[in-house]
Design an enzyme around this catalytic site. Structure first.
Site, PDB file in Angstrom:
ATOM      1  N   LYS A  56      23.612 -44.453 -40.164  1.00  0.00           N
ATOM      2  CA  LYS A  56      24.372 -43.229 -39.887  1.00  0.00           C
ATOM      3  C   LYS A  56      25.009 -43.309 -38.494  1.00  0.00           C
ATOM      4  O   LYS A  56      26.184 -42.966 -38.309  1.00  0.00           O
ATOM      5  CB  LYS A  56      23.455 -42.002 -39.995  1.00  0.00           C
ATOM      6  CG  LYS A  56      23.013 -41.713 -41.428  1.00  0.00           C
ATOM      7  CD  LYS A  56      21.928 -40.638 -41.529  1.00  0.00           C
ATOM      8  CE  LYS A  56      21.482 -40.489 -42.981  1.00  0.00           C
ATOM      9  NZ  LYS A  56      20.408 -39.497 -43.186  1.00  0.00           N
ATOM     10  N   GLN A 100      15.841 -36.644 -39.600  1.00  0.00           N
ATOM     11  CA  GLN A 100      15.619 -37.490 -40.769  1.00  0.00           C
ATOM     12  C   GLN A 100      14.295 -37.131 -41.440  1.00  0.00           C
ATOM     13  O   GLN A 100      13.272 -36.956 -40.786  1.00  0.00           O
ATOM     14  CB  GLN A 100      15.635 -38.973 -40.344  1.00  0.00           C
ATOM     15  CG  GLN A 100      15.564 -39.970 -41.491  1.00  0.00           C
ATOM     16  CD  GLN A 100      16.793 -39.966 -42.408  1.00  0.00           C
ATOM     17  OE1 GLN A 100      17.871 -39.529 -42.019  1.00  0.00           O
ATOM     18  NE2 GLN A 100      16.629 -40.440 -43.623  1.00  0.00           N
ATOM     19  N   ASP A 123      23.462 -31.652 -42.290  1.00  0.00           N
ATOM     20  CA  ASP A 123      22.771 -32.099 -43.504  1.00  0.00           C
ATOM     21  C   ASP A 123      22.839 -31.024 -44.596  1.00  0.00           C
ATOM     22  O   ASP A 123      22.511 -31.288 -45.753  1.00  0.00           O
ATOM     23  CB  ASP A 123      21.289 -32.360 -43.193  1.00  0.00           C
ATOM     24  CG  ASP A 123      20.937 -33.842 -43.207  1.00  0.00           C
ATOM     25  OD1 ASP A 123      21.636 -34.608 -43.885  1.00  0.00           O
ATOM     26  OD2 ASP A 123      19.946 -34.201 -42.544  1.00  0.00           O
TER      27      ASP A 123
HETATM   28  N1  GUN Z   1      15.947 -38.399 -46.181  1.00  0.00           N
HETATM   29  C1  GUN Z   1      16.502 -38.826 -47.337  1.00  0.00           C
HETATM   30  N2  GUN Z   1      17.776 -38.394 -47.469  1.00  0.00           N
HETATM   31  C2  GUN Z   1      18.029 -37.668 -46.354  1.00  0.00           C
HETATM   32  C3  GUN Z   1      19.184 -36.964 -45.908  1.00  0.00           C
HETATM   33  O1  GUN Z   1      20.243 -36.896 -46.561  1.00  0.00           O
HETATM   34  N3  GUN Z   1      19.057 -36.343 -44.706  1.00  0.00           N
HETATM   35  C4  GUN Z   1      17.907 -36.390 -43.977  1.00  0.00           C
HETATM   36  N4  GUN Z   1      17.872 -35.738 -42.809  1.00  0.00           N
HETATM   37  N5  GUN Z   1      16.819 -37.029 -44.372  1.00  0.00           N
HETATM   38  C5  GUN Z   1      16.886 -37.673 -45.554  1.00  0.00           C
END
Ligand code: GUN
Length: 292
Positions: A56, A100, A123
């Site tokens: 990311k 995350q 998110d």
């Molecule tokens: N863990 C798995 N997918 C995601 C996501 O799209 N965002 C976040 N913050 N954690 C995740």
């Protein structure tokens, strides 16, 4: 089906969208004097989470965004993490941030997500953004479901009137994609069935799917015998399978058993290179929106 299914290439689609994001990021920078800025919070040392977060952060660089990776120890307390979230909420140099998931077991993830300022919640996990999504009001859409919609759009997949079966009811993927694909929009206007661990006779349901979205978190769970001839298959899973023949020591597999499903479906997302890159692209789209 005879022949190979169409590959719904998330890397290709994501790259096309990223070109547009980069142009718009440059315009934002010209007006405001600074580029869009995303921060990612990573708690602990989970290898897979570290890989995703690093991807990311790297993607931010590819579109001219600023990014910050905030690594915190596994032992951080819930209150300490809440304090970090509040300071990120208040940081005027930051447009959006993510925490995350999963978080260590001693931390209540809901409490953390609810503390994020909805205006910086790129998110789309805050209840206010989830509520806006359900009502079709403006807000941030969650990255993976929104990425799936962008991919369906890019490949002009017909959705109106189709029966979409979603396997898995997580807050991150299954539940929101079931809502997005049932909305009166494109992609959308599907008749949606949301299947989960208590669904009776799952194969009889998945065999009805014109569009099958699999987000159950089990490698190779969906096999060719439970897929309707000609279905469009979206594989959200990504698992590291130990494999001594690989330099990394593992290979990546989805929730779908591709060798047996490939011969039956009309289109499928590869793993890797399908939904994964689209999740990241959607996060960039949300960050651009936050910056504006
Ligand atoms: N863990 C798995 N997918 C995601 C996501 O799209 N965002 C976040 N913050 N954690 C995740």
């Amino acid at each position: 089906m005879t022949g190979s299914p169409r590959l719904l290439d998330g890397k290709r689609c994501g790259d096309a969208l990223k070109t547009e994001i980069a142009t718009q990021a440059a315009a934002v920078k010209a007006v405001r004097g600074r580029a869009p800025h995303l921060a990612a919070v990573l708690v602990g040392n989970d290898g897979a989470s570290k890989t995703y977060v690093e991807a990311k952060v790297k993607a931010c660089g590819s579109v001219g965004f600023r990014s910050s990776l905030i690594r915190l120890p596994e032992t951080i307390t819930e209150d300490e993490l809440l304090a970090r979230v509040r300071s990120l909420n208040a940081d005027p140099e930051l447009d959006g941030f993510i925490v995350q998931l999963p978080l260590p077991a001693h931390i209540d993830a809901d409490r953390i997500l609810q503390a994020i300022d909805p205006k910086k919640d790129v998110d789309g996990f805050h209840p206010q953004n989830v509520g806006n999504m359900v009502l079709g009001l403006p807000g941030f859409l969650p990255a993976t479901p929104s990425g799936i919609c962008e991919l369906l759009k890019f490949y002009h997949i017909e959705t109106a009137g189709k029966h979409c079966v979603v396997v898995g009811r997580s807050n991150i993927v299954g539940t929101p994609i079931s809502i997005l694909l049932s909305r009166n929009a494109y992609p959308g206007n599907c008749t949606v069935t949301l299947a989960h661990s208590r669904t009776k006779d799952l194969p009889s349901i998945t065999r009805q799917a014109d569009i099958l979205v699999v987000a159950i978190g089990k490698p190779g769970f969906i096999t060719g015998d439970v897929v309707k001839e000609g279905a469009v298959v979206v594989d959200v899973g990504i698992h590291r399978i130990p494999d001594a023949s690989k330099k990394s020591g593992f290979r990546l597999e989805g929730d779908v058993d591709h060798p047996s499903v490939r011969g039956r479906c009309s289109a499928i997302t590869p793993v890797p290179g399908g939904v994964g890159p689209m999740t990241i692209t959607s996060l960039l789209m949300n960050t651009l929106k936050a910056a504006r």
